[in-house]
Design an enzyme around this catalytic site. Sequence first.
Site, PDB file in Angstrom:
ATOM      1  N   THR A  30      89.282  21.721  52.491  1.00 23.40           N
ATOM      2  CA  THR A  30      88.731  22.636  51.479  1.00 23.40           C
ATOM      3  C   THR A  30      88.403  21.920  50.166  1.00 23.40           C
ATOM      4  O   THR A  30      88.785  20.782  49.952  1.00 23.40           O
ATOM      5  CB  THR A  30      89.731  23.774  51.199  1.00 23.40           C
ATOM      6  OG1 THR A  30      91.009  23.202  50.940  1.00 23.40           O
ATOM      7  CG2 THR A  30      89.832  24.702  52.368  1.00 23.40           C
ATOM      8  N   SER A  41      90.328  23.171  41.620  1.00 19.01           N
ATOM      9  CA  SER A  41      89.071  23.558  42.221  1.00 19.01           C
ATOM     10  C   SER A  41      88.147  22.372  42.031  1.00 19.01           C
ATOM     11  O   SER A  41      87.862  21.975  40.911  1.00 19.01           O
ATOM     12  CB  SER A  41      88.512  24.782  41.501  1.00 19.01           C
ATOM     13  OG  SER A  41      87.217  25.030  41.958  1.00 19.01           O
ATOM     14  N   ARG A  42      87.726  21.761  43.138  1.00 19.71           N
ATOM     15  CA  ARG A  42      87.019  20.490  43.010  1.00 19.71           C
ATOM     16  C   ARG A  42      85.545  20.657  42.668  1.00 19.71           C
ATOM     17  O   ARG A  42      84.937  19.753  42.128  1.00 19.71           O
ATOM     18  CB  ARG A  42      87.160  19.683  44.299  1.00 19.71           C
ATOM     19  CG  ARG A  42      88.595  19.262  44.533  1.00 19.71           C
ATOM     20  CD  ARG A  42      88.721  18.272  45.655  1.00 19.71           C
ATOM     21  NE  ARG A  42      90.121  18.183  46.052  1.00 19.71           N
ATOM     22  CZ  ARG A  42      90.591  18.555  47.213  1.00 19.71           C
ATOM     23  NH1 ARG A  42      89.776  19.030  48.139  1.00 19.71           N
ATOM     24  NH2 ARG A  42      91.868  18.461  47.497  1.00 19.71           N
ATOM     25  N   VAL A  43      84.956  21.796  43.014  1.00 20.91           N
ATOM     26  CA  VAL A  43      83.529  21.941  42.730  1.00 20.91           C
ATOM     27  C   VAL A  43      83.200  23.130  41.835  1.00 20.91           C
ATOM     28  O   VAL A  43      82.132  23.195  41.247  1.00 20.91           O
ATOM     29  CB  VAL A  43      82.700  22.062  44.038  1.00 20.91           C
ATOM     30  CG1 VAL A  43      82.784  20.796  44.834  1.00 20.91           C
ATOM     31  CG2 VAL A  43      83.134  23.249  44.850  1.00 20.91           C
TER      32      VAL A  43
END
Lengths: 71, 505
Positions: free
Chosen positions: B335, B361-363
Amino acid sequence: MLQINIASSIPLSDSQKKKLEGSLQKKYQKEELQFNYQIKEELIAGLSLSVGGKLYDASLRARLSQLASKI
Amino acid sequence: MSKSDIFANLGSIKDKDLSVERISVGKVISYADGIVFTDELQDVQAGELVTFDSGVFGLALNLEKNRVGIIVLSGLAKIKTGDFVYRTGKILSINVSDEIVGRVIDPLGQAEDGKSAIAVGKEMFLEKIAPGVIDREGVNQPLQTGVKAVDALIPIGRGQRELIIGDRNTGKSSIALASILNQKGQDVICIYVAIGQKKSTLAQFIQTLEDKGAMSYTTVVSASASEPASLQFLAPYSGQAVAEYFLEQGKDVLIVFDDLSKHAQAYREISLLLKRPSGREAYPGDVFYLHSRLLERACKLNKENGGGSITALPIIETQANDVSAYIPTNVISITDGQIYLETDLFNSGMRPAINIGLSVSRVGSAAQLKAMKQVSGSLKLDLAQFRELAAFAQFSSDLDSATKKLLERGKRVSEILKQPWDLQMSVADQVLMIFAAVNGYLDEVEVTDLADWEIDYLNFAKSSNPKLVAYLLTGAKIEGTQEEALEKLIKDFKKAHPRFYKKEV
């Protein structure tokens, strides 16, 4: 020995069996055959024949389902 | 099809269409625990749908030299040894139409809610290759969950895959539920996939969706604990197939998998019964692929491909906060970030019990609304400093005033991140609260009064400066004029509600 399973909706008479076995023996000339008879009422009418992993279904049920898929 | 059409078709069917054909069949050798082994069944494809004499469907999974392993897609199948198994030549698919919204279906696409059958639409494959790189674009639109802590600190974008992970009873499903409820009027189709859950829990969940008017844009795919493992295994793929139907129409879809731990367990059960070699924690070797091929289908398509998106919120249940177990680490690595929930926080009254430090949250930050990005920057800093000091401050009693101030600020900032699960906050409300907290306007208010302060302040803002609230709702950047207006608003509120400001610090 090659197993041949024959299913019918009603019991086959001896003469019918003989006729069937004769024609099958002609088709599989070299091999020794064993015939297993079975009653399957769900076929409605007609015969189904299975040899090895192959099924030749000439029953009314198969015809009806073919018809249903064509409509 | 009308009656006249049927008769017209009948006329066109030739006798040769109904000839006796030679078809491949297999015979059932054994049937136990929902698994059938057959002999022969030549030419069968992996993943092909097969039928049995009794009309039950099965899925051919294991193709071996002398036998085929099939999972039966029904709990109460009447299968005898010696029964024929027929090929269908079809890969598993479900029927999806626009009507499916608002319905509860089983993993095979049949209605589960006692209403009429789903109208015939399109056949959607359960297994499908995810869209390629060329068809995609970066995540650039936010998906507001209505949860302050998530939208501010762990923003989710449309097309993102954000894992919700935590022990049992830490509010994982509540965050997913809140996210679904918040999509009202946002033109997002929601899909909730329940895997191996109690039917009572699911009934409650659906009732809540109905009560809050969320069922009008939600589809529920249900494979409860009483369904066989085969259906639990297929449920997420069915949900994804429904999602892809709407993706093709260029719509935005939110899909929740609740939960993938049970999905992995169902797959482990199937794999072990099929006698596949087991690996770590007895899971089969391809358990990573099981989840990666599912979650890879979440995407944000570019304009040429309709511009739709599928946002996935998989849920994983951990045992005793162990995120380094097999399935959690797998899904974490698949994810684009995780929301990490903790029992300790939950019990100390922090709801939602999100551990901000471990959640990422990476994006999503690329898609975060401008206004939110502005105010949440210092929020992260405040919280980080607070966490660092809070651990430290337990040992020493006298602290200098600067440290004390940071601690007080931190307490208030964490306090305003609390939120009841059934309260969806608009962007404007969130920005108003976070702006007040990070700019020190809450330092004079008692921590215990903050919940009341929030309610009164938000109402006050809506009545006294609706223009500003409307502007904040758009999420546009806060310029000098809006900042002044925000400051003035808080000062006016202070004058109007002196009861919150009795003690001066």
